[in-house]
Design a protein around this motif. Sequence first.
Motif, PDB file in Angstrom:
ATOM      1  N   ARG A 134      21.682  21.381 -25.716  1.00 29.22           N
ATOM      2  CA  ARG A 134      22.560  20.228 -25.460  1.00 29.22           C
ATOM      3  C   ARG A 134      22.436  19.139 -26.523  1.00 29.22           C
ATOM      4  O   ARG A 134      23.155  18.156 -26.479  1.00 29.22           O
ATOM      5  CB  ARG A 134      22.240  19.631 -24.101  1.00 29.22           C
ATOM      6  N   VAL A 135      21.524  19.321 -27.457  1.00 34.08           N
ATOM      7  CA  VAL A 135      21.299  18.300 -28.480  1.00 34.08           C
ATOM      8  C   VAL A 135      21.850  18.823 -29.800  1.00 34.08           C
ATOM      9  O   VAL A 135      21.719  20.020 -30.120  1.00 34.08           O
ATOM     10  CB  VAL A 135      19.789  17.985 -28.612  1.00 34.08           C
ATOM     11  N   LEU A 136      22.465  17.943 -30.570  1.00 31.51           N
ATOM     12  CA  LEU A 136      23.003  18.332 -31.874  1.00 31.51           C
ATOM     13  C   LEU A 136      21.878  18.748 -32.820  1.00 31.51           C
ATOM     14  O   LEU A 136      20.755  18.231 -32.741  1.00 31.51           O
ATOM     15  CB  LEU A 136      23.780  17.170 -32.496  1.00 31.51           C
ATOM     16  N   ASP A 137      22.176  19.682 -33.710  1.00 28.32           N
ATOM     17  CA  ASP A 137      21.179  20.177 -34.663  1.00 28.32           C
ATOM     18  C   ASP A 137      20.558  19.050 -35.489  1.00 28.32           C
ATOM     19  O   ASP A 137      19.360  19.057 -35.753  1.00 28.32           O
ATOM     20  CB  ASP A 137      21.801  21.215 -35.605  1.00 28.32           C
ATOM     21  N   GLU A 138      21.377  18.080 -35.890  1.00 28.44           N
ATOM     22  CA  GLU A 138      20.857  16.969 -36.693  1.00 28.44           C
ATOM     23  C   GLU A 138      19.853  16.140 -35.887  1.00 28.44           C
ATOM     24  O   GLU A 138      18.854  15.668 -36.423  1.00 28.44           O
ATOM     25  CB  GLU A 138      21.996  16.056 -37.192  1.00 28.44           C
ATOM     26  N   GLU A 139      20.155  15.959 -34.601  1.00 26.82           N
ATOM     27  CA  GLU A 139      19.240  15.197 -33.740  1.00 26.82           C
ATOM     28  C   GLU A 139      17.935  15.972 -33.537  1.00 26.82           C
ATOM     29  O   GLU A 139      16.854  15.381 -33.531  1.00 26.82           O
ATOM     30  CB  GLU A 139      19.900  14.898 -32.392  1.00 26.82           C
ATOM     31  N   ILE A 140      18.052  17.287 -33.354  1.00 28.15           N
ATOM     32  CA  ILE A 140      16.852  18.113 -33.207  1.00 28.15           C
ATOM     33  C   ILE A 140      16.008  18.036 -34.465  1.00 28.15           C
ATOM     34  O   ILE A 140      14.787  17.871 -34.397  1.00 28.15           O
ATOM     35  CB  ILE A 140      17.220  19.581 -32.872  1.00 28.15           C
ATOM     36  N   ALA A 141      16.660  18.152 -35.614  1.00 26.26           N
ATOM     37  CA  ALA A 141      15.936  18.081 -36.885  1.00 26.26           C
ATOM     38  C   ALA A 141      15.216  16.740 -37.002  1.00 26.26           C
ATOM     39  O   ALA A 141      14.065  16.686 -37.466  1.00 26.26           O
ATOM     40  CB  ALA A 141      16.882  18.288 -38.058  1.00 26.26           C
ATOM     41  N   GLN A 142      15.878  15.666 -36.579  1.00 28.62           N
ATOM     42  CA  GLN A 142      15.264  14.336 -36.632  1.00 28.62           C
ATOM     43  C   GLN A 142      14.061  14.256 -35.682  1.00 28.62           C
ATOM     44  O   GLN A 142      13.035  13.691 -36.030  1.00 28.62           O
ATOM     45  CB  GLN A 142      16.308  13.262 -36.281  1.00 28.62           C
ATOM     46  N   MET A 143      14.178  14.842 -34.491  1.00 26.11           N
ATOM     47  CA  MET A 143      13.086  14.807 -33.520  1.00 26.11           C
ATOM     48  C   MET A 143      11.905  15.675 -33.980  1.00 26.11           C
ATOM     49  O   MET A 143      10.752  15.365 -33.669  1.00 26.11           O
ATOM     50  CB  MET A 143      13.578  15.286 -32.147  1.00 26.11           C
ATOM     51  N   LEU A 144      12.187  16.752 -34.717  1.00 26.35           N
ATOM     52  CA  LEU A 144      11.128  17.641 -35.198  1.00 26.35           C
ATOM     53  C   LEU A 144      10.501  17.177 -36.519  1.00 26.35           C
ATOM     54  O   LEU A 144       9.451  17.687 -36.910  1.00 26.35           O
ATOM     55  CB  LEU A 144      11.676  19.068 -35.383  1.00 26.35           C
TER      56      LEU A 144
END
Length: 195
Positions: A134-144
């Motif tokens: 449910r999270v955008l790839d860019e947001e996931i990348a930022q969180m990781l």
Amino acid sequence: MFFYLAKTPPAENAVTGAILSDFVIPLLGILVPTLIAIGLFRAERKNAREDAVAVRRLDAGAQVIVALAPMASIQADQPMQERLWELRARIAVYRSCIDADDLSGDWLALRHLEGMKLWGKSLDDIDAAGGVHRVLDEEIAQMLRPAHEWSATTVEMFSAWLSHNLPTSSLQSDGARIMETYGEPPRQDWQPATT
């Protein structure tokens, strides 16, 4: 000895000279090379042991790097807990191959503690945002990003230290920073409780 030869009569000088030339000199000719050979053998055996320890340490260090490297780019939908367990096991093997006064094992344990916290926070943030799907790839990348950077930095620092391109003082200061933030990890010199 020479003083003794100068004071003794010529007949005794001949006997002493014969003893010297027939017994002492050949004995020294055997003893001196033998003692030198024994000393060289012991030094070579000590060097071989030290080389074997260094090779074992380097092999174990390489396994830590192999376990760490994929974490620098792993995705959130891939299982992370098993990788952290594997890394902890490889660090334990590495620590068993080093001397007790080698701080690199303690530093790796501290880095592992920090990594568990960073990976846990990153994955918790993704779950709180609705999960991987449910999270955008860019947001996931930022969180990781903090966890990925931790992995990459640990690999770079450890490989630089193993190749003698990073001083131990850098590991000490980084370890102090981690302890200030997260506390101390479990100690290697653990002793069972007595009852």
